[in-house]
Design a protein around this motif. Sequence first.
Motif, PDB file in Angstrom:
ATOM      1  N   THR A   1      -0.530   9.372  14.101  1.00  0.00           N
ATOM      2  CA  THR A   1      -1.799   8.466  14.220  1.00  0.00           C
ATOM      3  C   THR A   1      -2.079   8.600  16.008  1.00  0.00           C
ATOM      4  O   THR A   1      -3.127   8.495  16.321  1.00  0.00           O
TER       5      THR A   1
ATOM      6  N   ASP B   1       1.982   1.546  12.972  1.00  0.00           N
ATOM      7  CA  ASP B   1       2.306   2.135  11.895  1.00  0.00           C
ATOM      8  C   ASP B   1       2.714   0.870  10.805  1.00  0.00           C
ATOM      9  O   ASP B   1       3.935   0.612  10.855  1.00  0.00           O
TER      10      ASP B   1
ATOM     11  N   THR C   1      -6.598   4.920  10.296  1.00  0.00           N
ATOM     12  CA  THR C   1      -6.143   5.849   9.415  1.00  0.00           C
ATOM     13  C   THR C   1      -5.356   5.534   8.346  1.00  0.00           C
ATOM     14  O   THR C   1      -4.408   4.523   8.720  1.00  0.00           O
TER      15      THR C   1
ATOM     16  N   THR D   1     -11.142   5.465   5.070  1.00  0.00           N
ATOM     17  CA  THR D   1     -10.152   4.375   4.796  1.00  0.00           C
ATOM     18  C   THR D   1     -10.653   3.521   3.803  1.00  0.00           C
ATOM     19  O   THR D   1      -9.844   2.682   3.110  1.00  0.00           O
TER      20      THR D   1
ATOM     21  N   ASP E   1      -1.914   6.257   6.173  1.00  0.00           N
ATOM     22  CA  ASP E   1      -0.484   6.844   6.388  1.00  0.00           C
ATOM     23  C   ASP E   1      -0.370   8.047   6.067  1.00  0.00           C
ATOM     24  O   ASP E   1       0.203   8.884   6.633  1.00  0.00           O
TER      25      ASP E   1
ATOM     26  N   ASP F   1      -2.151   2.984  11.757  1.00  0.00           N
ATOM     27  CA  ASP F   1      -2.322   3.509  10.345  1.00  0.00           C
ATOM     28  C   ASP F   1      -1.698   2.514   9.633  1.00  0.00           C
ATOM     29  O   ASP F   1      -0.982   1.663   9.837  1.00  0.00           O
TER      30      ASP F   1
ATOM     31  N   ALA G   1      -2.188  10.272   8.626  1.00  0.00           N
ATOM     32  CA  ALA G   1      -1.401  10.494   9.902  1.00  0.00           C
ATOM     33  C   ALA G   1       0.029  11.253   9.604  1.00  0.00           C
ATOM     34  O   ALA G   1       0.302  12.088  10.660  1.00  0.00           O
TER      35      ALA G   1
END
Length: 530
Positions: free
Chosen positions: A467, A14, A257, A193, A259, A84, A262
């Motif tokens: 995520t 992350d 992905t 994305t 944030d 993410d 997620a």
Amino acid sequence: MNTTQTQRYVLSIDLGSSDLKAALVDSDGRIVASADEPTGTTLFPGGGAEQDPVQWWQNAKKAATAVIARAGVPAEAIVAVACDSQWSVVVPVNERAEPLMGAVHWLDTRGGKYNRQVTGGFPGIQGYQLWKLMRWIRLTGLAPTHTGVDSMGHVLFIKNERPDIYRQTFKFLEPMDYLTARLSGRIVATQKTMAPFIITDNRVGEGRYSDTLLRMAGLDRDKFPDLIANNGIVGSIDPAVAGELGLTPATQVVAGTGDLHATIIGSGAVRDFEAIIYIGTTLYMSCHMPFKKTDLARMMTALPCAFPDRYILLGEQGLGGKCVEFFLKNILYDTDDFEMPATPEDAYQRFNTVAASAPPGSSGVIFLPWLNGSWVPCENPHVRGGFVNLSIDTRRRHLARAVMEGLAFNSRWTREPAEKMMGRPFTRFIFSGGGALSDLWAQIHADILGVPIHQVADPLTSTARGTALLALTALGHLSVDQLPAMVPIRQVFEPDPSTRATYDRLYTGYRRLFFRNKEIFAALNAHARD
């Protein structure tokens, strides 16, 4: 710890604006181990802001290695790694996914003038040429921002002011796709994305670039990565990277992905219209929704999500927890001036304690949170932050609580058009992110918004958890219906009726301060458009 073969694990990476977190998450949604590494942002004159992608990758490997070693889980039980990240951040890379310059950050406004050139013309509406605007909205749900904080603005800045970099660029990537490429050796992206570039057809199921939008922006299709399914599998991890991290070469790399996507999953808001308020570096309100819709006047739209045939509400309001950081580091503990003391390690706990000692409404002090301009629900690059209505009796406790209340006022302001867009009221909010560590802030939101606030347990891990859960659904180990039960709620905060009149009065003042001072802000900050 359950380390049997029926228990599966995902390494979740992350990348936020201020730090990178690696976490090992099991198939029950529990965080087995985690580690953090700081991320820095360099600011430049003229609105520039960049981060170092090389540092991201080094931090990702360092944190991941520490987590895997700390967890003591058999490597073969770690079935996937997924990333993410923050988004509207552009990384130009070569064929080996190596960065060619600093990543242009979402705080960066240097591309604003190029966005305005691309979008302007007659007949116009809100600064956009009407027919161009209609095409962007129909295909993407978005339009290039006047501030240039989106990825299109960043690419146009590079094209116009760093032409050598533009020519050398193999692909422009968002951070999650950059990290995914370093992990897998494959440079790809997804419809969800690439949304901040505003060149993809974001209608459900399309998953392709629009030649029309590329031509309107003056950008080259071959500078952008091929697209795979929104929750697709990129492939096996690069064997050299697997050896470095302590994983097996069979570990799967799942599509990256944002944030935002997620965090909603990691907060348990899987069903349509279940809304969250998230306070991390930024502040946003979001939920899943079954249709595509845009409210351009409020800068709100629906973007593709990880689940088939559904969308996600983009209600990103701008700076959130960054306002608290600004208050602590630049006002209370500014070591650059007056030999002030260094920021203590427990500064945020002190901030919360001091704020709790002030009365609801902060004795009339209002904090304006627009330190980098306003976004949702009213984009304006000129407005700025500040404390209003200070008196001789104002103390630090009033300022601290006012920061919390100012951000909650912005969420109340955002709630109104969000509910109109959804066609129904929000009867509660799930509260997540670092801001949700504060019981006081949860209660302030309940009082200001007038609905129950459900505080996520362990809210700092919501994004990393989400995520991992998405990766487990991509691999078929979990169903979407199973996800909400994996996110415990720590406490529910009910509105306090005794605060209603105070907060209604201050909220009215908050809105008036924005609209009645726009001309003053424009005059003071006109250079922001240069």
